[in-house]
Design an enzyme around this catalytic site. Sequence first.
Site, PDB file in Angstrom:
ATOM      1  N   CYS A  82      10.089  42.441  -8.285  1.00 53.14           N
ATOM      2  CA  CYS A  82      12.033  43.651  -9.257  1.00 53.14           C
ATOM      3  C   CYS A  82      12.408  43.701  -7.966  1.00 53.14           C
ATOM      4  O   CYS A  82      13.120  42.947  -6.868  1.00 53.14           O
ATOM      5  CB  CYS A  82      11.281  45.181  -9.824  1.00 53.14           C
ATOM      6  SG  CYS A  82      12.257  45.496 -10.860  1.00 53.14           S
ATOM      7  N   HIS A 181       7.524  44.021 -13.321  1.00 47.86           N
ATOM      8  CA  HIS A 181       6.521  45.001 -12.503  1.00 47.86           C
ATOM      9  C   HIS A 181       4.637  44.083 -13.069  1.00 47.86           C
ATOM     10  O   HIS A 181       3.818  45.159 -13.488  1.00 47.86           O
ATOM     11  CB  HIS A 181       6.255  46.295 -13.028  1.00 47.86           C
ATOM     12  CG  HIS A 181       7.542  46.614 -11.845  1.00 47.86           C
ATOM     13  ND1 HIS A 181       7.410  46.988 -10.501  1.00 47.86           N
ATOM     14  CD2 HIS A 181       8.291  47.125 -12.491  1.00 47.86           C
ATOM     15  CE1 HIS A 181       8.985  47.078 -10.009  1.00 47.86           C
ATOM     16  NE2 HIS A 181       9.273  47.413 -11.442  1.00 47.86           N
ATOM     17  N   GLU A 183       2.242  44.433 -11.646  1.00 46.60           N
ATOM     18  CA  GLU A 183       1.289  45.170 -10.991  1.00 46.60           C
ATOM     19  C   GLU A 183       0.702  46.498 -11.701  1.00 46.60           C
ATOM     20  O   GLU A 183       0.508  46.908 -10.775  1.00 46.60           O
ATOM     21  CB  GLU A 183       1.509  45.485  -9.671  1.00 46.60           C
ATOM     22  CG  GLU A 183       2.972  46.028  -8.614  1.00 46.60           C
ATOM     23  CD  GLU A 183       4.301  45.705  -9.396  1.00 46.60           C
ATOM     24  OE1 GLU A 183       4.210  44.310  -9.999  1.00 46.60           O
ATOM     25  OE2 GLU A 183       5.288  45.883  -9.139  1.00 46.60           O
TER      26      GLU A 183
HETATM   27  N1  GLN Z   1      16.484  49.032  -9.179  1.00 51.62           N
HETATM   28  C1  GLN Z   1      15.958  49.154  -8.102  1.00 51.62           C
HETATM   29  C2  GLN Z   1      16.359  48.562  -7.125  1.00 51.62           C
HETATM   30  O1  GLN Z   1      17.649  47.759  -6.912  1.00 51.62           O
HETATM   31  C3  GLN Z   1      15.398  47.821  -8.462  1.00 51.62           C
HETATM   32  C4  GLN Z   1      13.626  49.014  -9.029  1.00 51.62           C
HETATM   33  C5  GLN Z   1      12.853  48.340  -9.791  1.00 51.62           C
HETATM   34  O2  GLN Z   1      11.498  47.668  -7.950  1.00 51.62           O
HETATM   35  N2  GLN Z   1      11.639  49.557 -10.540  1.00 51.62           N
HETATM   36  O3  GLN Z   1      15.828  47.770  -6.107  1.00 51.62           O
END
Ligand code: GLN
Length: 202
Positions: A82, A181, A183
């Site tokens: 992410c 994710h 994790e």
């Molecule tokens: N929207 C977040 C960002 O731009 C990422 C979100 C996440 O890691 N769950 O960093």
Amino acid sequence: MTGAPLIGVLALQGDVREHENALASCGVATRRIRLPADLDGIDALVVPGGESTTMSNLALRWGLMEPLRARVGEGMPAYGSCAGMIMLADRLEGGRPDQQTIGGLDVTVRRNAFGRQVDSFEADVQILALGPTPIHAVFIRAPWVEQAGESVQVLGTIASGDAASRIVAVRQGHLLATSFHPELTGDTRVHQYFVEMVREQA
Ligand code: GLN
């Protein structure tokens, strides 16, 4: 590398503990990375989910950005989930103007790509590299890969709905990234796959 690899987890911000737990269940040792000296002796790096703008700020403030770029540029394996995917991308859409990335992955990543109505959602994603059973993926204000260079292998896409065929898992040599994710779900196949990458590199 002798014995189990030592994997650094970037610990500026984000879900560090969850990655440590997933890596521990894959039988590898971990170290939290906050300062440039913490990079000495690690075999690989995980960049957690969280908020990429904050990670960028803190990495710059603590002098970590250049050492991270250097290690990843030298071929140290890295996996980002992410916000971690955002941190490994060479190019961003929807980034903050002052936001920087470690880079290395020849992709354009769009931040918060799935839109406000679907801030967070879960979907089964088929990733053949992880076996026949789809992975149950949790997306939280997630990015997607808008464009991928020729040397980037697409590992997974969204199967159906408005975001059908959007790219959510990629690998380019020593670099791995997912929009979601793993994790958070207890399915350690992505982490196991990464640990295999690390062992192959050694
Ligand atoms: N929207 C977040 C960002 O731009 C990422 C979100 C996440 O890691 N769950 O960093």
